[in-house]
Design a protein around this motif. Structure first.
Motif, PDB file in Angstrom:
ATOM      1  N   GLY A 140       0.784  -1.230   0.000  1.00  0.00           N
ATOM      2  CA  GLY A 140       0.000   0.000   0.000  1.00  0.00           C
ATOM      3  C   GLY A 140       0.810   1.271   0.000  1.00  0.00           C
ATOM      4  N   THR A 141       2.128   1.187  -0.273  1.00  0.00           N
ATOM      5  CA  THR A 141       2.968   2.384  -0.240  1.00  0.00           C
ATOM      6  C   THR A 141       2.961   3.144  -1.551  1.00  0.00           C
ATOM      7  N   ARG A 142       2.433   2.538  -2.615  1.00  0.00           N
ATOM      8  CA  ARG A 142       2.454   3.186  -3.930  1.00  0.00           C
ATOM      9  C   ARG A 142       1.051   3.258  -4.549  1.00  0.00           C
ATOM     10  N   GLY A 143       0.048   3.446  -3.714  1.00  0.00           N
ATOM     11  CA  GLY A 143      -1.297   3.634  -4.230  1.00  0.00           C
ATOM     12  C   GLY A 143      -2.270   2.533  -3.876  1.00  0.00           C
TER      13      GLY A 143
ATOM     14  N   CYS B   6      17.148 -13.278  -7.785  1.00  0.00           N
ATOM     15  CA  CYS B   6      15.802 -13.661  -8.195  1.00  0.00           C
ATOM     16  C   CYS B   6      14.908 -13.640  -6.965  1.00  0.00           C
ATOM     17  N   CYS B   7      13.754 -12.990  -7.077  1.00  0.00           N
ATOM     18  CA  CYS B   7      12.846 -12.905  -5.937  1.00  0.00           C
ATOM     19  C   CYS B   7      11.406 -12.783  -6.404  1.00  0.00           C
ATOM     20  N   GLY B   8      10.481 -13.039  -5.490  1.00  0.00           N
ATOM     21  CA  GLY B   8       9.076 -12.839  -5.773  1.00  0.00           C
ATOM     22  C   GLY B   8       8.744 -11.364  -5.806  1.00  0.00           C
ATOM     23  N   ALA B   9       7.740 -10.988  -6.624  1.00  0.00           N
ATOM     24  CA  ALA B   9       7.378  -9.580  -6.742  1.00  0.00           C
ATOM     25  C   ALA B   9       6.821  -9.019  -5.444  1.00  0.00           C
ATOM     26  N   GLY B  10       6.311  -9.892  -4.574  1.00  0.00           N
ATOM     27  CA  GLY B  10       5.778  -9.433  -3.300  1.00  0.00           C
ATOM     28  C   GLY B  10       6.820  -9.253  -2.220  1.00  0.00           C
ATOM     29  N   THR B  11       8.093  -9.392  -2.566  1.00  0.00           N
ATOM     30  CA  THR B  11       9.171  -9.249  -1.580  1.00  0.00           C
ATOM     31  C   THR B  11       9.326  -7.796  -1.149  1.00  0.00           C
ATOM     32  N   PRO B  12       9.267  -7.488   0.146  1.00  0.00           N
ATOM     33  CA  PRO B  12       9.524  -6.121   0.596  1.00  0.00           C
ATOM     34  C   PRO B  12      10.951  -5.701   0.242  1.00  0.00           C
ATOM     35  N   LEU B  13      11.115  -4.451  -0.153  1.00  0.00           N
ATOM     36  CA  LEU B  13      12.451  -3.972  -0.548  1.00  0.00           C
ATOM     37  C   LEU B  13      13.449  -4.063   0.593  1.00  0.00           C
ATOM     38  N   ASP B  14      13.001  -3.823   1.827  1.00  0.00           N
ATOM     39  CA  ASP B  14      13.968  -3.877   2.931  1.00  0.00           C
ATOM     40  C   ASP B  14      14.474  -5.305   3.148  1.00  0.00           C
TER      41      ASP B  14
ATOM     42  N   PRO C 144      13.919   2.416  -5.369  1.00  0.00           N
ATOM     43  CA  PRO C 144      13.644   3.150  -4.126  1.00  0.00           C
ATOM     44  C   PRO C 144      13.331   2.189  -2.982  1.00  0.00           C
ATOM     45  N   PRO C 145      13.955   2.359  -1.818  1.00  0.00           N
ATOM     46  CA  PRO C 145      13.911   1.351  -0.752  1.00  0.00           C
ATOM     47  C   PRO C 145      12.664   1.386   0.121  1.00  0.00           C
ATOM     48  N   PHE C 146      11.477   1.234  -0.485  1.00  0.00           N
ATOM     49  CA  PHE C 146      10.258   1.093   0.315  1.00  0.00           C
ATOM     50  C   PHE C 146       9.216   0.346  -0.513  1.00  0.00           C
ATOM     51  N   GLY C 147       8.257  -0.257   0.180  1.00  0.00           N
ATOM     52  CA  GLY C 147       7.246  -1.043  -0.509  1.00  0.00           C
ATOM     53  C   GLY C 147       7.798  -2.379  -0.972  1.00  0.00           C
ATOM     54  N   THR C 148       7.168  -2.950  -1.995  1.00  0.00           N
ATOM     55  CA  THR C 148       7.587  -4.240  -2.529  1.00  0.00           C
ATOM     56  C   THR C 148       8.310  -4.070  -3.866  1.00  0.00           C
ATOM     57  N   VAL C 149       9.017  -5.114  -4.253  1.00  0.00           N
ATOM     58  CA  VAL C 149       9.717  -5.097  -5.536  1.00  0.00           C
ATOM     59  C   VAL C 149       8.723  -4.924  -6.679  1.00  0.00           C
TER      60      VAL C 149
END
Length: 290
Positions: free
Chosen positions: A22-25, A51-59, A75-80
């Motif tokens: 929910g960090t990008r809309g 390689c990672c899942g798209a739902g991986t949090p950036l942190d 940018p280091p927030f939200g998910t990939v």
């Protein structure tokens, strides 16, 4: 990474929206949400790929990469997946490049509920249409990203923010590969990375003063202008411009700009080809969010 469950959840009928942190809309209201799988599948430090899942949090991804002093230019927030779907780079774009350049390969689920692979695990393996770049910034309207292979980059041995009243055009011309230059009409903030001695030598060459963190970015609107037109921003209100990039963080919403009919028609045709029934993130206008 197995995407069969993700694809089954998306299915082939009815409107569906993608949800993250929910960090990008966030997802579309009143539409059935799905979430992409998360987690780092593998990391090859020597090849500088992950390689990672798209739902991986950036942190979470950053923590994994930091063990080997590597990072990704996202940018280091939200998910990939959220970062790639929105396609907006952070303030380090001048040095790191745009978000779309990070993606080597992605696997996404299309409007028919099928898993599609685009790109390749290395640059040499990429051929045909560059669907990765098309998906990045599409706000989930062409397909829902499930898994990505990203190129990583070394973390700087040393980094430092500086401030100066030197003209931003001079900074852009005189500094060697600055990571970021921000300007508010009166002073500039410069981020340099590299060997400590090199950073200090560059800073001394243009009278940079160390210490200040970058300013808080105005949140009223995100403008896109020609990098050479930043002087026209003076007198329009509070702003912070990304010098050499053309992105402006402004206290006022971006002024309306006419959409080229040819561009609008191209977007319509692409959307119709990828999502004929309009079931993926229905109602999202990519041109309005660009």
């Amino acid at each position: 990474m197995d995407l069969s469950e993700f694809a089954e959840e998306i299915g082939s009928e009815g409107p569906v929206t993608i949800a993250g942190l929910g960090t990008r809309g966030g997802p579309v209201d009143d539409v059935r949400p799905v979430m992409a799988p998360g987690g780092v599948d593998w990391f090859k430090p020597d090849e500088m790929t992950v390689c990672c899942g798209a739902g991986t949090p950036l942190d979470e991804l950053e923590d994994t990469l930091a063990v080997h002093r590597q990072t990704v230019a996202i940018p280091p927030f939200g998910t990939v997946g959220g970062a790639l779907a929105v396609g907006r780079s952070g303030v380090r774009r001048l040095g790191y490049g745009p978000v779309r350049d990070v993606v080597l390969q992605l696997r996404y689920v299309d409007s028919a509920g099928q898993v599609v692979k685009a790109g390749g695990p290395t640059v040499k393996n990429v051929s045909g249409f560059d669907l990765c770049r098309l998906l990045v910034g599409s706000h989930g309207t062409l397909g829902f990203i499930g898994e990505v292979i990203l190129r990583t980059r070394p973390m700087g041995r040393f980094e430092q923010w500086f401030t100066t009243t030197t003209e931003p055009e001079v900074l852009l011309r005189e500094l060697y590969r600055p990571t970021s230059i921000l300007w508010d009409g009166e002073r500039s903030w410069v981020l340099l990375e590299g060997h400590p001695d090199d950073v200090r030598a560059q800073a001394a060459s243009v009278d940079l003063v160390a210490g200040d963190l970058p300013p808080a970015l105005p949140s009223g609107g995100r403008w896109s202008i020609s990098p050479s037109d930043i002087r026209s921003l003076v007198g329009t209100g509070r702003f912070v411009a990304e010098v050499g990039v053309g992105i402006v963080h402004h206290e006022h919403p971006a002024p309306d700009r006419p959409v080229d009919p040819g561009v609008a028609e191209l977007h319509r045709r692409i959307k119709a080809r990828f999502d004929p029934t309009g079931r993926l993130n229905p109602g999202v206008d990519v041109l309005a969010r660009a």
